[in-house]
Design a protein around this motif. Structure first.
Motif, PDB file in Angstrom:
ATOM      1  N   ARG A 203       0.830  -1.214   0.000  1.00  0.00           N
ATOM      2  CA  ARG A 203       0.000   0.000   0.000  1.00  0.00           C
ATOM      3  C   ARG A 203       0.862   1.260   0.000  1.00  0.00           C
ATOM      4  O   ARG A 203       0.537   2.244  -0.669  1.00  0.00           O
ATOM      5  N   VAL A 206       1.927   2.053  -3.480  1.00  0.00           N
ATOM      6  CA  VAL A 206       0.804   2.555  -4.277  1.00  0.00           C
ATOM      7  C   VAL A 206       0.514   4.004  -3.910  1.00  0.00           C
ATOM      8  O   VAL A 206       0.253   4.855  -4.775  1.00  0.00           O
ATOM      9  N   VAL A 212      -0.401   3.694 -11.829  1.00  0.00           N
ATOM     10  CA  VAL A 212      -0.481   2.266 -11.540  1.00  0.00           C
ATOM     11  C   VAL A 212      -1.054   1.556 -12.762  1.00  0.00           C
ATOM     12  O   VAL A 212      -2.103   1.934 -13.282  1.00  0.00           O
ATOM     13  N   ASP A 214      -1.988  -2.290 -14.208  1.00  0.00           N
ATOM     14  CA  ASP A 214      -2.203  -3.701 -13.884  1.00  0.00           C
ATOM     15  C   ASP A 214      -2.720  -4.398 -15.132  1.00  0.00           C
ATOM     16  O   ASP A 214      -3.763  -4.024 -15.670  1.00  0.00           O
ATOM     17  N   LEU A 224      -5.487  -3.995  -6.705  1.00  0.00           N
ATOM     18  CA  LEU A 224      -4.482  -2.956  -6.934  1.00  0.00           C
ATOM     19  C   LEU A 224      -5.100  -1.727  -7.591  1.00  0.00           C
ATOM     20  O   LEU A 224      -4.844  -0.588  -7.174  1.00  0.00           O
ATOM     21  N   ALA A 228      -5.586   2.002  -5.981  1.00  0.00           N
ATOM     22  CA  ALA A 228      -4.986   3.151  -6.671  1.00  0.00           C
ATOM     23  C   ALA A 228      -6.024   4.230  -6.929  1.00  0.00           C
ATOM     24  O   ALA A 228      -5.760   5.426  -6.724  1.00  0.00           O
ATOM     25  N   LYS A 233      -4.976   7.891  -7.838  1.00  0.00           N
ATOM     26  CA  LYS A 233      -3.879   7.692  -8.780  1.00  0.00           C
ATOM     27  C   LYS A 233      -4.407   7.405 -10.187  1.00  0.00           C
ATOM     28  O   LYS A 233      -5.392   6.674 -10.338  1.00  0.00           O
TER      29      LYS A 233
END
Length: 273
Positions: A203, A206, A212, A214, A224, A228, A233
């Motif tokens: 965490r 992040v 971010v 994925d 995730l 984020a 983010k």
């Protein structure tokens, strides 16, 4: 209304160890929208050379290639596009009058997504993973000018090999590092998997990240990505990758590039399964 297959229908297929439904629904929906006499079917095989020979012999126009066939396909084709040669991994075959050419649209999709999101190549990143898809993502980052990268992989041999090939560093774990961009290219967060509820990165990392990414597509909202977004983010999801790579496959098979609206409708339909 769907176009009924006939003796003149152009067939496209996919080969995967565990065939999914996204590609089938995505491609067939676009064929229907555009009135194309094409049909797409997902398959698997225990005899890859025979299957690839069948693609050539039966005039199958295109084939999507998934694990575990991506690397083994390379020795069975007539020509390899730079997108596949760069990473020694294939995810698409195109058959033109018996001539098989191999591409990697995963690589192409990642390159396009980095441009679409205007990610600065000066951004340092940590990429978790060392498999075939990790190779595609790391190579796309390298070729887009990203020079400051760290490969995180518990498999030291595979991790070091990928890092050395792309000019990056390797570590077994991220540790206390907090790079500006985090990239997950492992099954962590994948629905139905043993780590479906796990985070690919701590965490704290992040929270410190600027972007971010994925690649897990099922679900697109992995733990995730959810975290984020909660932390405000910017993100790139696996759905972005799978949709764009499938679109590039469609263009290679048909020579037609659908509109944005048509692609969005096909993605929405494919996600309903």
């Amino acid at each position: 209304m769907a176009i009924a297959p006939s003796r003149d229908t152009t067939l496209c297929i996919s080969l995967a160890g565990r065939p999914g439904t996204f590609g089938v629904r995505f491609h067939n929906h676009l064929y229907q929208q555009l009135g194309l006499d094409y049909y797409y079917k997902a398959m698997t095989t225990q005899d890859l050379p025979a299957a690839v020979g069948g693609i050539r012999a039966l005039g199958i126009r295109g084939c999507g290639v998934s694990m575990p066939y991506k690397e083994a396909c390379m020795a069975l084709v007539d020509e390899i596009d730079p997108s596949a040669a760069a990473i020694e991994s294939v995810n698409t075959l195109v058959n033109t009058n018996g001539h098989l050419k191999a591409y990697n649209t995963d690589y192409l999709a990642v390159r396009q997504l980095l441009e679409l999101h205007q990610v600065d190549p000066a951004t340092a990143f940590a990429l978790r993973g060392s498999g075939g898809m990790a190779k595609a993502v790391a190579s796309a980052l390298r070729d887009a000018g990203f020079s400051e990268g760290l490969i995180i992989a518990r498999n030291e041999q595979a991790g070091r090999q990928l890092a050395d090939t792309c000019g990056y560093r390797w570590q077994r774990e991220l540790g206390d590092l907090c790079p500006p961009m985090l990239v997950n290219v492992t099954p962590i967060g994948m629905a139905g998997g043993p780590q479906a509820q796990a985070l690919a990165f701590p965490r704290e990392a992040v929270d410190a990240a600027q972007l971010v990414f994925d690649v897990v597509a099922m679900p697109a909202m992995t733990p995730l990505i959810v975290l984020a977004q909660e932390l405000g983010k910017p993100v790139i999801t696996g759905l972005d990758v799978i949709a764009l790579q499938a679109l590039e496959q469609f263009v290679l098979y048909t020579g037609i590039r659908p509109t944005v609206e048509q692609v969005e409708a096909a993605v929405a339909y494919a996600r309903e399964a």
